[in-house]
Scaffold this motif. Structure first.
Motif, mmCIF file in Angstrom:
data_model
loop_
_atom_site.group_PDB
_atom_site.id
_atom_site.type_symbol
_atom_site.label_atom_id
_atom_site.label_comp_id
_atom_site.label_asym_id
_atom_site.label_seq_id
_atom_site.Cartn_x
_atom_site.Cartn_y
_atom_site.Cartn_z
ATOM 1 N N HIS A 135 0.828 -1.205 0.000
ATOM 2 C CA HIS A 135 0.000 0.000 0.000
ATOM 3 C C HIS A 135 0.863 1.256 0.000
ATOM 4 C CE1 HIS A 135 -3.234 2.776 0.949
ATOM 5 N NE2 HIS A 135 -2.510 3.219 1.962
ATOM 6 N N VAL A 136 1.868 1.305 0.884
ATOM 7 C CA VAL A 136 2.705 2.493 0.984
ATOM 8 C C VAL A 136 3.488 2.712 -0.302
ATOM 9 C CG1 VAL A 136 4.708 3.490 2.168
ATOM 10 C CG2 VAL A 136 2.864 2.451 3.492
ATOM 11 N N MET A 137 4.107 1.664 -0.815
ATOM 12 C CA MET A 137 4.893 1.811 -2.028
ATOM 13 C C MET A 137 4.007 2.041 -3.250
ATOM 14 S SD MET A 137 7.854 1.828 -0.850
ATOM 15 C CE MET A 137 8.755 1.312 0.617
ATOM 16 N N GLY A 138 2.789 1.505 -3.195
ATOM 17 C CA GLY A 138 1.863 1.722 -4.298
ATOM 18 C C GLY A 138 1.431 3.163 -4.434
ATOM 19 N N VAL A 172 8.034 -7.331 -1.828
ATOM 20 C CA VAL A 172 9.126 -6.443 -2.244
ATOM 21 C C VAL A 172 9.174 -6.341 -3.766
ATOM 22 C CG1 VAL A 172 11.654 -6.395 -2.428
ATOM 23 C CG2 VAL A 172 10.564 -6.617 -0.186
ATOM 24 N N HIS A 173 9.010 -7.486 -4.428
ATOM 25 C CA HIS A 173 9.028 -7.497 -5.895
ATOM 26 C C HIS A 173 7.817 -6.755 -6.454
ATOM 27 C CE1 HIS A 173 9.983 -8.953 -9.922
ATOM 28 N NE2 HIS A 173 8.698 -9.233 -10.051
ATOM 29 N N ALA A 174 6.632 -7.029 -5.909
ATOM 30 C CA ALA A 174 5.417 -6.383 -6.406
ATOM 31 C C ALA A 174 5.430 -4.882 -6.169
ATOM 32 C CB ALA A 174 4.187 -7.012 -5.737
ATOM 33 N N ALA A 175 6.033 -4.465 -5.054
ATOM 34 C CA ALA A 175 6.069 -3.043 -4.705
ATOM 35 C C ALA A 175 7.208 -2.305 -5.391
ATOM 36 C CB ALA A 175 6.180 -2.880 -3.187
ATOM 37 N N VAL A 177 10.444 -2.331 -4.845
ATOM 38 C CA VAL A 177 11.370 -1.747 -3.884
ATOM 39 C C VAL A 177 12.771 -1.683 -4.487
ATOM 40 C CG1 VAL A 177 12.480 -2.107 -1.633
ATOM 41 C CG2 VAL A 177 10.010 -2.469 -1.888
ATOM 42 N N ASP A 178 13.409 -0.538 -4.367
ATOM 43 C CA ASP A 178 14.776 -0.356 -4.881
ATOM 44 C C ASP A 178 15.832 -0.815 -3.899
ATOM 45 O OD1 ASP A 178 14.624 1.394 -7.476
ATOM 46 O OD2 ASP A 178 13.225 2.340 -6.089
#
Length: 253
Positions: A135-138, A172-175, A177-178
């Protein structure tokens, strides 16, 4: 991204098992790099005692703002009924929220509490935490740097294996994340995870509990194309220098 983003990453301060000269110098050392965000990935105290939390809070208050801070296994009382009845009460009283979010121009960072009271040392990530991560990364802008911070190395194997590791890897993959920042081992390391992000482990910044490697912290310089990791080591107590510099292309697999 017009200018590089600078992240200061510290971990394992262990107030109560600290070197006074290191504590006295670390805030000015970090501030000299003018970080856009300071992240501290847990183990602020040695035994989660009130006096140690007070010392940790004093040190954290000297580090540059904004800050994102998460708990570690040493921040939960060890031999106390509080470990069961209120394991994070002291942390929340003196340090703050254990699921913090930082949003800056070009950067979104989330911290999660990877230390359940019922585990002795190793960590866990829950399904609810991975939902929060997505949610946050989205909600981040498409070109924003996405950073996840937790105490335990996320993809370690063996006895250090994180409960919920597979669900975290998927999230992590779906969001997209770097960068994943962690601590716990007291040994700095940098590696590209097969799940996509760069995983950076910071050493212990102020504790005498070293693992054949000097006290250290990590400065990250992030551009549109790359993440540079500068490992800053302590020589004589209170004096710091750059050791290894690692540069990785910025991408998510």
């Amino acid at each position: 991204m017009s200018a590089p983003l600078i992240i200061a990453h510290l971990s394992d301060l262990h107030l109560g098992a600290h070197v006074p000269e290191s504590v006295a110098s670390i805030a000015d050392e970090v501030a000299a790099f003018h970080p856009d965000l300071t992240i501290v990935t847990g183990d602020h105290t040695m035994r989660a005692r009130p006096r140690e939390f007070l010392e940790a809070a004093e040190l954290l208050d000297k580090l540059p703002l904004p800050r994102l801070v998460v708990p570690g296994n040493h921040d939960v009382p060890l031999f106390s009924p509080l470990r069961v009845t209120a394991p994070y009460a002291r942390y929340r009283r003196w340090i703050g929220d254990d699921t913090p979010v930082a949003r800056l121009p070009g950067l979104t960072a989330l911290g999660i509490n990877s230390m359940p009271w019922w585990r002795w040392k190793s960590g866990r990530v829950t399904r609810a935490q991975t939902v929060t991560l997505r949610h946050v990364m989205g909600s981040a802008s498409p070109h924003s740097v996405r950073v996840l911070a937790l105490h335990h190395p996320p993809f370690a194997g063996g006895l250090a294996r994180l409960v919920g590791r597979a669900r975290l890897a998927r999230a992590v993959h779906a969001a997209r994340v770097d960068l994943v920042l962690a601590g716990h081992t007291h040994v700095p390391s940098v590696r590209r995870s097969r799940h996509g992000p760069l995983v950076v482990i910071a050493g212990t910044a102020t504790s005498y509990r070293v693992r054949d490697i000097p006290r250290s912290w990590t400065m990250l310089r992030i551009t549109r194309d790359a993440i540079e990791v500068h490992e800053r080591f302590e020589g004589e107590p209170g004096t710091w220098h750059t050791g290894r510099v690692v540069r990785h292309p910025r991408h998510v697999g």
